[in-house]
Design an enzyme around this catalytic site. Structure first.
Site, short mmCIF file in Angstrom:
data_model
loop_
_atom_site.label_atom_id
_atom_site.label_comp_id
_atom_site.label_asym_id
_atom_site.label_seq_id
_atom_site.Cartn_x
_atom_site.Cartn_y
_atom_site.Cartn_z
N ASN A 37 5.74 3.53 -5.50
CA ASN A 37 6.14 2.47 -6.47
C ASN A 37 7.51 1.97 -6.06
O ASN A 37 8.40 2.66 -5.59
CB ASN A 37 6.21 3.26 -7.93
CG ASN A 37 7.07 4.33 -8.10
OD1 ASN A 37 7.26 5.19 -7.15
ND2 ASN A 37 7.63 4.77 -9.08
N GLU B 131 9.88 -0.35 -8.26
CA GLU B 131 10.45 -0.99 -9.68
C GLU B 131 11.40 -1.96 -9.20
O GLU B 131 11.84 -2.54 -8.06
CB GLU B 131 11.24 0.29 -10.40
CG GLU B 131 10.50 1.36 -10.80
CD GLU B 131 11.19 2.39 -11.76
OE1 GLU B 131 10.24 2.97 -12.13
OE2 GLU B 131 12.34 2.17 -11.79
N CYS C 285 2.95 -0.11 -8.66
CA CYS C 285 2.61 1.29 -8.60
C CYS C 285 2.39 1.47 -7.17
O CYS C 285 1.98 0.81 -6.33
CB CYS C 285 1.26 1.49 -9.55
SG CYS C 285 1.37 1.08 -10.88
N GLU D 6 -0.12 3.17 -6.21
CA GLU D 6 -1.50 2.87 -5.61
C GLU D 6 -1.75 1.50 -5.20
O GLU D 6 -2.36 1.16 -4.10
CB GLU D 6 -2.45 2.93 -6.83
CG GLU D 6 -2.69 4.67 -7.44
CD GLU D 6 -1.31 4.95 -8.32
OE1 GLU D 6 -0.45 4.18 -8.51
OE2 GLU D 6 -1.80 5.55 -9.40
N CYS E 197 -3.07 4.15 -13.14
CA CYS E 197 -2.84 3.12 -14.51
C CYS E 197 -4.37 2.22 -14.51
O CYS E 197 -4.94 2.18 -13.64
CB CYS E 197 -1.65 2.34 -14.66
SG CYS E 197 -1.59 0.89 -13.49
N CYS F 174 -4.24 -0.38 -11.73
CA CYS F 174 -4.51 0.21 -10.21
C CYS F 174 -6.07 0.43 -10.02
O CYS F 174 -6.79 0.26 -9.30
CB CYS F 174 -3.62 1.29 -9.96
SG CYS F 174 -1.71 0.94 -9.50
ZN ZN Z 1 -0.83 1.68 -11.55
#
Ligand code: ZN
Length: 146
Positions: free
Chosen positions: A49, A51, A60, A62, A95, A98
């Site tokens: 990830n 940010e 993210c 993924e 999430c 993703c």
């Molecule tokens: Zn995600």
């Protein structure tokens, strides 16, 4: 194809995801996530990830791995398995964003392993995203074409 993946292959994929989590750029949340994709040809591609101060631009692990995989190996890639790990001893299933992104390159039996609230969980992709958006729905007559 994916259901025949050996447990050791999944364990190794999870280890790669943990290694990727160590590279996380997460100064705002401190949540360090890694993902590892095993492609159909056996290649493993990882992501973490990243940010951003604006929060909404955060990507993210993924999706970072997926974008990297397509960038390196092209649009024909297929994902055999996905592993997600974090260094925070917390649950981190993929999430919704993703899941939808991975659906583009996954099969119903693509295995997904991730830390859930009750421990590590492995499930086929069609259980991870049972009703993802799919333009082919129009072919079933469920969506009328204009
Ligand atoms: Zn995600």
């Amino acid at each position: 194809m994916t259901t025949s993946l050996a447990q050791t292959a999944l364990d190794n994929l999870l280890e790669e995801a943990k290694k990727a989590a160590a590279n996380s750029y997460s100064p705002y949340s401190g949540f360090k996530v890694g993902a590892a994709l095993r492609l159909a040809n056996g290649t493993v591609v990882t992501g973490t990830n990243v940010e951003n101060v604006s929060y909404g631009l955060t990507i993210c692990a993924e999706r970072a791995a997926l974008v990297r995989a397509v960038s390196e190996f092209g649009p024909e890639i297929r994902i055999a398995a996905v592993a997600v790990a974090n260094l925070n001893d917390a649950a981190s299933p993929p999430c919704g964003a993703c899941r939808q992104m991975l659906a583009e390159f996954a099969a119903p039996d693509t295995l997904v392993i991730f830390p859930a609230a009750d421990g590590m969980t492995t499930m086929p992709f069609d259980q991870v995203l049972p009703l993802g958006f799919d333009m082919s729905l129009k072919k079933t007559g469920k969506i009328e074409q204009a």
